[in-house]
Design a protein around this motif. Structure first.
Motif, PDB file in Angstrom:
ATOM      1  N   GLU A 190     -45.059  44.786   3.850  1.00  0.00           N
ATOM      2  CA  GLU A 190     -44.781  45.660   4.994  1.00  0.00           C
ATOM      3  C   GLU A 190     -46.048  45.923   5.807  1.00  0.00           C
ATOM      4  O   GLU A 190     -46.024  45.917   7.042  1.00  0.00           O
ATOM      5  N   ASP A 191     -47.165  46.137   5.127  1.00  0.00           N
ATOM      6  CA  ASP A 191     -48.441  46.364   5.812  1.00  0.00           C
ATOM      7  C   ASP A 191     -48.873  45.126   6.589  1.00  0.00           C
ATOM      8  O   ASP A 191     -49.393  45.229   7.700  1.00  0.00           O
ATOM      9  N   ASP A 235     -46.671  44.788   9.694  1.00  0.00           N
ATOM     10  CA  ASP A 235     -47.065  45.809  10.667  1.00  0.00           C
ATOM     11  C   ASP A 235     -48.333  45.388  11.407  1.00  0.00           C
ATOM     12  O   ASP A 235     -48.402  45.459  12.637  1.00  0.00           O
ATOM     13  N   ALA A 282     -40.944  36.875   8.081  1.00  0.00           N
ATOM     14  CA  ALA A 282     -40.771  37.888   9.130  1.00  0.00           C
ATOM     15  C   ALA A 282     -40.517  37.253  10.493  1.00  0.00           C
ATOM     16  O   ALA A 282     -40.303  37.965  11.480  1.00  0.00           O
TER      17      ALA A 282
END
Length: 96
Positions: free
Chosen positions: A48-49, A52, A74
Motif C-alpha cells: 500500500e505504501d 501510494d 496496481a
C-alpha cells in the motif's frame, strides 16, 4: 520494501527496492545497475505504501521482484516493459 522520496524541481522522485537488493549490482552485459543506499535506501513500507508513493511520483525507479510486482498489479507498470538484469527486475515510471 524500501521507499525513498525526494522533492526535485521536476516533481517527486521515488526510488523503491526490495531490501535484499540494497548494495547489489545487477547487469546483463550492456547495462549495469547498482542499488546504492544513497539512492534507494529509505523507509520500510508495504504494498500500500509503495502504490501510494508511485501514484504521487513524477518519476520512479524500482528494483526487485516484490516491488515491481506490486507496481504491475496496481496497473502502474507494464510488465512487457520490465527489464531483467541478471535475475533482478527493474522498472522505471514516468508520468507525463
Amino acid at each position: 520494501m524500501l521507499i525513498r522520496e525526494r522533492d526535485t524541481p521536476e516533481g517527486l522522485l521515488v526510488a523503491v527496492c526490495d531490501e535484499e537488493c540494497l548494495g547489489e549490482t545487477y547487469g546483463d552485459g550492456s547495462v549495469s545497475l547498482t542499488v546504492t543506499e544513497e539512492f534507494y535506501g529509505g523507509d520500510e513500507g508495504d504494498a500500500e505504501d509503495v502504490v501510494d508513493a508511485l501514484t504521487r511520483a513524477s518519476v520512479a525507479n524500482l528494483v526487485g521482484e516484490r516491488c515491481v510486482s506490486v507496481a504491475i498489479d496496481a496497473g502502474l507498470v507494464d510488465e512487457d516493459r520490465v527489464l531483467d538484469l541478471d535475475g533482478a527486475r527493474h522498472a522505471q515510471l514516468l508520468w507525463l
